[in-house]
Design an enzyme around this catalytic site. Structure first.
Site, PDB file in Angstrom:
ATOM      1  N   ARG A  45      37.076  41.943  27.500  1.00  0.00           N
ATOM      2  CA  ARG A  45      37.737  41.382  26.316  1.00  0.00           C
ATOM      3  C   ARG A  45      36.708  40.766  25.370  1.00  0.00           C
ATOM      4  O   ARG A  45      35.517  40.656  25.712  1.00  0.00           O
ATOM      5  CB  ARG A  45      38.778  40.360  26.776  1.00  0.00           C
ATOM      6  CG  ARG A  45      39.963  40.990  27.486  1.00  0.00           C
ATOM      7  CD  ARG A  45      40.819  39.972  28.203  1.00  0.00           C
ATOM      8  NE  ARG A  45      41.339  38.946  27.295  1.00  0.00           N
ATOM      9  CZ  ARG A  45      41.979  37.866  27.721  1.00  0.00           C
ATOM     10  NH1 ARG A  45      42.174  37.665  29.026  1.00  0.00           N
ATOM     11  NH2 ARG A  45      42.426  36.981  26.841  1.00  0.00           N
TER      12      ARG A  45
ATOM     13  N   LYS B 251      36.391  37.869  30.032  1.00  0.00           N
ATOM     14  CA  LYS B 251      36.704  37.415  28.672  1.00  0.00           C
ATOM     15  C   LYS B 251      35.812  36.243  28.306  1.00  0.00           C
ATOM     16  O   LYS B 251      35.683  35.289  29.053  1.00  0.00           O
ATOM     17  CB  LYS B 251      38.184  37.010  28.605  1.00  0.00           C
ATOM     18  CG  LYS B 251      38.691  36.633  27.217  1.00  0.00           C
ATOM     19  CD  LYS B 251      38.636  35.149  26.904  1.00  0.00           C
ATOM     20  CE  LYS B 251      39.469  34.286  27.809  1.00  0.00           C
ATOM     21  NZ  LYS B 251      39.476  32.857  27.357  1.00  0.00           N
TER      22      LYS B 251
ATOM     23  N   HIS C 144      34.505  43.716  41.925  1.00  0.00           N
ATOM     24  CA  HIS C 144      35.872  44.209  42.050  1.00  0.00           C
ATOM     25  C   HIS C 144      36.901  43.083  42.133  1.00  0.00           C
ATOM     26  O   HIS C 144      36.635  41.995  42.622  1.00  0.00           O
ATOM     27  CB  HIS C 144      36.045  45.112  43.284  1.00  0.00           C
ATOM     28  CG  HIS C 144      35.128  44.806  44.416  1.00  0.00           C
ATOM     29  ND1 HIS C 144      34.391  45.777  45.051  1.00  0.00           N
ATOM     30  CD2 HIS C 144      34.795  43.641  45.021  1.00  0.00           C
ATOM     31  CE1 HIS C 144      33.654  45.217  46.003  1.00  0.00           C
ATOM     32  NE2 HIS C 144      33.893  43.935  46.008  1.00  0.00           N
TER      33      HIS C 144
ATOM     34  N   ASN D 166      25.947  37.346  42.727  1.00  0.00           N
ATOM     35  CA  ASN D 166      26.978  38.269  43.178  1.00  0.00           C
ATOM     36  C   ASN D 166      28.297  37.514  43.323  1.00  0.00           C
ATOM     37  O   ASN D 166      28.384  36.539  44.071  1.00  0.00           O
ATOM     38  CB  ASN D 166      26.604  38.895  44.517  1.00  0.00           C
ATOM     39  CG  ASN D 166      27.594  39.976  44.932  1.00  0.00           C
ATOM     40  OD1 ASN D 166      27.506  41.116  44.488  1.00  0.00           O
ATOM     41  ND2 ASN D 166      28.550  39.616  45.785  1.00  0.00           N
TER      42      ASN D 166
ATOM     43  N   ASN E 258      40.522  28.724  33.967  1.00  0.00           N
ATOM     44  CA  ASN E 258      39.956  28.111  32.767  1.00  0.00           C
ATOM     45  C   ASN E 258      40.970  27.309  31.954  1.00  0.00           C
ATOM     46  O   ASN E 258      40.598  26.651  30.986  1.00  0.00           O
ATOM     47  CB  ASN E 258      39.318  29.180  31.870  1.00  0.00           C
ATOM     48  CG  ASN E 258      40.277  30.320  31.562  1.00  0.00           C
ATOM     49  OD1 ASN E 258      41.426  30.333  31.983  1.00  0.00           O
ATOM     50  ND2 ASN E 258      39.782  31.307  30.826  1.00  0.00           N
TER      51      ASN E 258
END
Length: 407
Positions: A281, A299, A311, A325, A334
């Site tokens: 995004r 995003k 994933h 990682n 958030n």
């Protein structure tokens, strides 16, 4: 659609550039002068609405149709060249579609010059049999078009002021009118239905994809890859099928995107990997060699060089450091309305290893080289090099399956 037409006009450096619109659309266009057609009284009246903005303009007056998004600057320059070479009072861009439908027919005289343009609703059966049609795109000699417009009337089936009748008025006044036939009918086609809109979009898609491929980008299946005009892709990037790149997205050299990836206003660095089934995004920044993998949504976040979100994760409003990682099932929480409006950021340092099924409740910071145990909900800052465990203690109760159950 109008944006495409405006950009084509800008490409040939047309000045002044005027958009004629209805009163409802007067505030819809930025960076151009707008003329308002107070009532929808036909194409001739639409051009007349721009006259006040064209006072003092002489030379070539280019009239474009706002529903022809596939028109290219190259074809428009060819039209101008024909107009100037023929020293015509008007030059019509015509084309020969597979199905002439309701387009006005271009009627020529024995010399090949244009005698008139007859709208389909007013045409005779003989005229409807003509396969050359009008695109509603013209070049006029500015000093000769206004008198021709002043002679327009509404004596036609639609009860409108046709711009095509101005062509006939010029011919009746002894002026020369010619036509330039578009080599590719797609460029001159107008859009009046959703089916025609899809066809025009496909033509633009093919044009954009071809330009990228000729510049060194690998597009595995151009027919299923949609790249918007303002997207930038460096050579040697690879775009896999069913990928959509939109807005001001940038893709670096050697990056691999897709299949089934969507990126909107995102930055994908050199050698980065995106997908399959990934959504980037606005505000996403993947640095060199970073990875956003399968069923990942990012995003307004920076993923550092060589960092991986492989994933099943949502990373929003976050900074992830180099070589980190992120384990499967990670979520940055958030949205904290109890702390105030807006979104809060998660900061994860360099070379961090997070476990599967982690939630980071922002605002929170995980220091460099830290570890986070699987299943942890992180609500407090994690010091550099530390292991964070934030989950309930496992309790095993023996003999549970031996109990009687009400089946």
């Amino acid at each position: 659609m109008v944006d495409w037409v405006v950009e084509t006009a800008r490409a040939i450096e047309a000045k002044p550039l005027i958009v004629v619109t209805s009163p409802e659309g007067k505030d819809a266009f930025d960076g151009v002068e707008v003329a308002v057609q107070a009532e929808a009284r036909g194409t001739g009246d639409a051009l007349a609405a721009a006259r006040g903005s064209l006072d003092g303009v002489d030379g070539d007056l280019v009239v474009l149709s706002g529903d022809a998004p596939a028109l290219s600057p190259e074809l428009l320059n060819q039209l101008l060249e024909t107009h100037r070479r023929e020293r015509a009072a008007a030059t019509v861009l015509s084309f020969r579609p597979h199905d002439p439908r309701e387009y006005g027919r271009v009627i020529r005289d024995q010399s090949g010059a244009v005698r008139e343009i007859v709208e389909a609703g007013d045409a005779t059966p003989e005229q409807l049999a003509v396969d050359e049609v009008n695109s509603s795109i013209y070049v006029f000699a500015a000093d000769r078009v206004w008198p021709a417009l002043e002679r327009l009337d509404m004596s036609n089936r639609q009860g409108e002021l046709y711009l095509t009748d101005a062509v006939r008025n010029l011919v009746d006044n002894g002026e020369r009118v010619v036509a330039h036939v578009a080599p590719d009918p797609v460029e001159a086609e107008g859009v009046n239905t959703r089916a025609e809109l899809a066809a025009a979009a496909a033509a633009l898609r093919d044009r954009i994809n071809e330009a990228h491929m000729l510049a060194g980008v690998t597009i595995v299946d151009p027919g299923t890859t949609w790249i918007e005009a303002e997207v930038e892709i460096e050579p040697d990037a690879t775009i896999h099928p069913f990928t959509v790149l939109a807005g001001h997205t940038k893709v670096g050299a050697g990056a691999v995107v897709g299949p089934h990836a969507v990126a909107v206003d995102a930055s994908i660095g050199p050698e980065a990997m995106v997908g399959p089934f990934c959504y980037l995004r606005p505000g996403t920044e993947l640095e060199a060699g970073a990875k956003a993998g399968t069923f990942v949504e990012i995003k307004n976040a920076r993923i550092g060089a060589r960092a991986k979100v492989p994933h099943l994760s949502y990373v929003g409003d976050a900074d992830v450091g180099e070589d980190t990682n992120i384990g499967a099932g990670a979520i940055t929480a958030n949205y904290r309305p109890e702390l105030g409006p807006g979104k809060f950021r998660t900061t994860i340092g360099r070379n961090v290893h997070t476990g599967s099924d982690n939630v980071f409740v922002a605002p929170v910071t995980v220091g460099d080289n830290a570890w986070v145990a699987a299943g942890s909900v992180v609500t407090k800052n994690v010091p550099p090099g530390a292991l964070a465990i934030a989950r309930s203690k496992q309790v095993n109760k023996g003999g549970f399956d031996d109990r009687k159950r009400d089946d």
